[in-house]
Structure formats: C-alpha cells, structure tokens
Scaffold this motif. Structure first.
Motif, mmCIF file in Angstrom:
data_model
loop_
_atom_site.group_PDB
_atom_site.id
_atom_site.type_symbol
_atom_site.label_atom_id
_atom_site.label_comp_id
_atom_site.label_asym_id
_atom_site.label_seq_id
_atom_site.Cartn_x
_atom_site.Cartn_y
_atom_site.Cartn_z
ATOM 1 N N VAL A 32 11.122 1.896 -2.745
ATOM 2 C CA VAL A 32 10.369 1.250 -3.816
ATOM 3 C C VAL A 32 8.881 1.476 -3.574
ATOM 4 O O VAL A 32 8.428 1.468 -2.429
ATOM 5 N N GLU A 33 8.155 1.732 -4.641
ATOM 6 C CA GLU A 33 6.726 2.028 -4.512
ATOM 7 C C GLU A 33 5.913 0.742 -4.499
ATOM 8 O O GLU A 33 6.005 -0.086 -5.401
ATOM 9 N N LYS A 34 5.136 0.575 -3.452
ATOM 10 C CA LYS A 34 4.151 -0.505 -3.303
ATOM 11 C C LYS A 34 4.682 -1.907 -3.634
ATOM 12 O O LYS A 34 4.131 -2.606 -4.491
ATOM 13 N N LEU A 57 5.902 9.757 -7.378
ATOM 14 C CA LEU A 57 6.823 10.627 -6.651
ATOM 15 C C LEU A 57 7.991 9.797 -6.106
ATOM 16 O O LEU A 57 9.143 10.231 -6.126
ATOM 17 N N THR A 58 7.665 8.599 -5.625
ATOM 18 C CA THR A 58 8.709 7.732 -5.050
ATOM 19 C C THR A 58 9.832 7.476 -6.059
ATOM 20 O O THR A 58 11.011 7.500 -5.705
ATOM 21 N N ASP A 59 9.490 7.230 -7.325
ATOM 22 C CA ASP A 59 10.521 6.933 -8.335
ATOM 23 C C ASP A 59 11.422 8.146 -8.552
ATOM 24 O O ASP A 59 12.636 8.011 -8.702
ATOM 25 N N ARG A 98 3.817 12.932 4.147
ATOM 26 C CA ARG A 98 4.429 14.228 4.445
ATOM 27 C C ARG A 98 5.866 14.176 3.965
ATOM 28 O O ARG A 98 6.590 13.234 4.288
ATOM 29 N N TYR A 99 6.279 15.203 3.239
ATOM 30 C CA TYR A 99 7.610 15.217 2.645
ATOM 31 C C TYR A 99 8.187 16.619 2.753
ATOM 32 O O TYR A 99 7.448 17.607 2.667
ATOM 33 N N VAL A 100 9.508 16.716 2.908
ATOM 34 C CA VAL A 100 10.224 17.965 2.619
ATOM 35 C C VAL A 100 11.222 17.615 1.527
ATOM 36 O O VAL A 100 12.059 16.717 1.713
ATOM 37 N N ARG A 127 0.819 -1.223 0.000
ATOM 38 C CA ARG A 127 0.000 0.000 0.000
ATOM 39 C C ARG A 127 0.852 1.272 0.000
ATOM 40 O O ARG A 127 0.311 2.379 -0.077
ATOM 41 N N TYR A 128 2.187 1.124 0.159
ATOM 42 C CA TYR A 128 3.030 2.290 0.456
ATOM 43 C C TYR A 128 4.318 2.305 -0.365
ATOM 44 O O TYR A 128 4.747 1.272 -0.880
ATOM 45 N N GLY A 129 4.989 3.467 -0.371
ATOM 46 C CA GLY A 129 6.396 3.525 -0.705
ATOM 47 C C GLY A 129 7.147 2.964 0.496
ATOM 48 O O GLY A 129 6.790 3.259 1.640
ATOM 49 N N ILE A 130 8.156 2.140 0.249
ATOM 50 C CA ILE A 130 8.879 1.491 1.356
ATOM 51 C C ILE A 130 10.371 1.828 1.260
ATOM 52 O O ILE A 130 10.963 1.791 0.170
ATOM 53 N N GLU A 183 0.045 10.322 15.537
ATOM 54 C CA GLU A 183 -0.663 9.129 15.059
ATOM 55 C C GLU A 183 -1.241 9.435 13.692
ATOM 56 O O GLU A 183 -1.829 10.507 13.487
ATOM 57 N N ARG A 184 -1.147 8.479 12.783
ATOM 58 C CA ARG A 184 -1.624 8.710 11.421
ATOM 59 C C ARG A 184 -2.885 7.863 11.151
ATOM 60 O O ARG A 184 -2.966 6.709 11.563
ATOM 61 N N TYR A 185 -3.833 8.486 10.490
ATOM 62 C CA TYR A 185 -5.081 7.809 10.137
ATOM 63 C C TYR A 185 -5.278 7.925 8.630
ATOM 64 O O TYR A 185 -5.173 9.032 8.074
HETATM 65 C C1 G1P Z 1 1.086 7.633 -1.890
HETATM 66 C C2 G1P Z 1 2.553 7.416 -2.233
HETATM 67 C C3 G1P Z 1 3.149 6.314 -1.359
HETATM 68 C C4 G1P Z 1 2.932 6.639 0.108
HETATM 69 C C5 G1P Z 1 1.432 6.894 0.380
HETATM 70 C C6 G1P Z 1 1.230 7.390 1.800
HETATM 71 O O1 G1P Z 1 0.367 6.477 -2.285
HETATM 72 O O2 G1P Z 1 2.674 7.066 -3.613
HETATM 73 O O3 G1P Z 1 4.537 6.192 -1.610
HETATM 74 O O4 G1P Z 1 3.400 5.576 0.901
HETATM 75 O O5 G1P Z 1 0.898 7.879 -0.514
HETATM 76 O O6 G1P Z 1 -0.114 7.528 2.100
HETATM 77 P P1 G1P Z 1 -1.249 6.490 -2.457
HETATM 78 O O7 G1P Z 1 -1.814 6.282 -1.089
HETATM 79 O O8 G1P Z 1 -1.608 7.811 -3.050
HETATM 80 O O9 G1P Z 1 -1.547 5.367 -3.377
#
Ligand code: G1P
Length: 288
Positions: A190-192, A231-233, A207-209, A170-173, A252-254
């Motif tokens: 790596v993305e997802k 964005l991850t790439d 959240r990014y800077v 589900r995430y960039g890792i 805490e993130r929701y």
């Molecule tokens: C995006 C980003 C992903 C990140 C995620 C965080 O994915 O591409 O790298 O981990 O947000 O919520 P999305 O949830 O838009 O698919």
C-alpha cells in the motif's frame, strides 16, 4: 551476467524540498562530496551489470544530459596538462555512446506514469528502476542484489528496509508473508499508509526489478495516493500472478530529497573515502 540489462531512472521531479538550491539546478545534480547524486546511481547500476541507462527527464533537466556527455574541451585540456588521473575518472563516469537514452515525462502525473514513459525503450524484458533520491552506499550494489534475487525467484523484487512506525506514510509498505533470509514475500502493498493502517514497517526503497507486465497495468492505472499514478498500485496488481518479494538490501540508504538525509549522505560518503576520511573525521570531532 545479470539478466537485467536495462535500468530506468525517473528524474523529472522538481525537488521542491531542496529549494532554493534546486530552483535552477536539477536535484539529481546536487553534489555528494564531489559527485552529483545521479552519478552514484549510475555507478551502482553499472556495478550491477546494467548495460542500458534510460533517463525519464523533464523540463529544466538538460544538465543531466550534459553531465553524462563527453566534455571535449575539458577532456582535451586535462590531457594537455597531463592530469591523467582526473581525466580517467571523468572518462570512467560517463556511459559509452549509445548506452544512454533520454525521454521526457511531459506532465507530472506520478512515479507510475514516469516509468510508463520508458515502456518502448524497455520493451519486453525484466528491467530495473532506480530512484536517484535514495542514495545507497554499501559494499555490494543494491541493484545487483535485487537482480540476483530476481534470478532466483523469477519475479518482481523491490528493495526494502524496516522504517520507524511513524514514518510509514512516507513510503510504499509491504504486507509480508514468508520471510526467507533477506527475501520477504509480499502479500500486499500500500502506498503511504498512515501508521495505524500500515501492514508492517517494511518500506519500499527506491530500487526495483520489475517484469515487463507492469506496463500493461500502468496503461490502465488510475490516480492513487496524492492524486498521482502510483507505481505501487500497478505493482500490487501483479501480486498473486507472479512471485513478488522485498529484498532487505545490505547497504545504507540516505534520503537525499530531504535536507537532513542529504547532509547525512555527504557525511557517510566522505567517511567512506580513503582520501578524505581521516581529515573529515577530525573536522567532525570539532562539532561534537
Ligand atoms: C516513492 C514510491 C514509494 C517508495 C519511495 C522510496 O515515493 O512511491 O512507494 O517507498 O519512493 O523512496 P516518493 O518518495 O517519490 O514520494
């Protein structure tokens, strides 16, 4: 003062996971208790010292612009009725004239493309990106923690937290290198990835800077995971050239893009509210 002055909010997404509520209503306008999700992100950014708010919107998102505008008739009515507290809260919630700009992502080509759409508004300075679906509640603003970490490293910083192994897709890792307190050096990302290919459980949270060099990489970015410009790439191409870290933020993130995450956000936000916490807690007890 934070050297990070501008924040980009990509808000063009359709919110298909929250249909039918989001058929007409932008997903960012869904309320968490009595404030739209997007208001939380703006307040967090402002608490972090952000001075310019850049929204990358799309078709059907004009309610967001209306929300951050002065509603003259409403404000006048509240003033005439002596509802000064409600008026003050509304006034405090909107950016001042000229602090907010809107541009459109004309095609749904991915998060990387959405951020790229803001390139002329950001210019040549480090900037923040806030993904509004990730609602972060805590005592210090997540973007402020990232901006402070950026001040120390001079490089790119992404918010990170460890997620269950089964959720990596589900995430960039991040592939972590050295870990120094809350700072996690990123050697790769790596993305997802499927769990078996994930280099760790350190997920990128929204959240990014970022350094402005990202725009050069986004200029040339080819579609990646899911056929989208990621964005991850583009971030991964800065690895090695510039410091790059995850920051294990304190709040805490929701995930408000998901029904259960959204419901949990409402519960958590209500329980943090002095005016609602006790009453709401006793209601929740009835559902144990
Ligand atoms: C995006 C980003 C992903 C990140 C995620 C965080 O994915 O591409 O790298 O981990 O947000 O919520 P999305 O949830 O838009 O698919």
């Amino acid at each position: 003062m934070s050297p990070v002055r501008k924040a980009v909010f990509p808000v063009a997404g359709l919110g298909t996971r929250m249909l039918p509520a989001t058929k007409v209503l932008p997903k960012e306008m869904l309320p968490v208790v009595d404030k739209p999700i997007i208001q939380y992100a703006l307040e967090e950014a402002r608490a972090a010292g952000i001075e310019e708010f850049i929204f990358v919107t799309g078709r059907g998102k004009t309610l967001i612009e209306d929300h951050f505008d002065r509603a003259v008739e409403l404000f006048d009515t509240l003033a005439a009725k002596g509802k000064s507290e409600a008026l003050a809260e509304l006034e405090a919630g909107i950016p001042k004239a000229g602090e907010v700009t809107y541009t459109r992502q004309q095609e749904p080509l991915g998060l990387g493309h959405a951020v790229w759409c803001a390139r002329h508004l950001v210019g040549d300075e480090p900037f923040a990106v806030s993904l509004v679906d990730d609602l972060i509640l805590g005592d210090s603003p997540c973007l402020g923690e990232l901006a402070e970490a950026h001040g120390r490293t001079g490089g790119n910083i992404v918010a990170t937290m460890e997620v269950p192994h089964a959720h990596t897709k589900r995430y960039g890792i991040l592939d972590p290198g050295e870990i120094d307190g809350r700072l996690v050096e990123a050697k790769a990302m790596v993305e997802k990835p499927e769990p078996e290919r994930a280099p760790s459980r350190y997920a990128v949270i929204g959240r990014y800077v970022l350094l402005p060099e990202i725009f050069g990489h986004l200029d040339r970015q080819e579609p990646g995971a899911g056929g989208e410009i990621q964005l991850t790439d583009a971030m991964a191409q800065m690895l090695g050239a510039r410091p790059f870290h995850g920051y294990v933020f304190s709040g805490e993130r929701y995930d408000c893009g998901d029904k259960l995450g959204y419901l949990e956000a409402i519960v958590a936000a209500a329980l943090r509210r002095p005016d609602l916490a006790d009453g709401f807690a006793s209601i929740l007890k009835r559902y144990d």
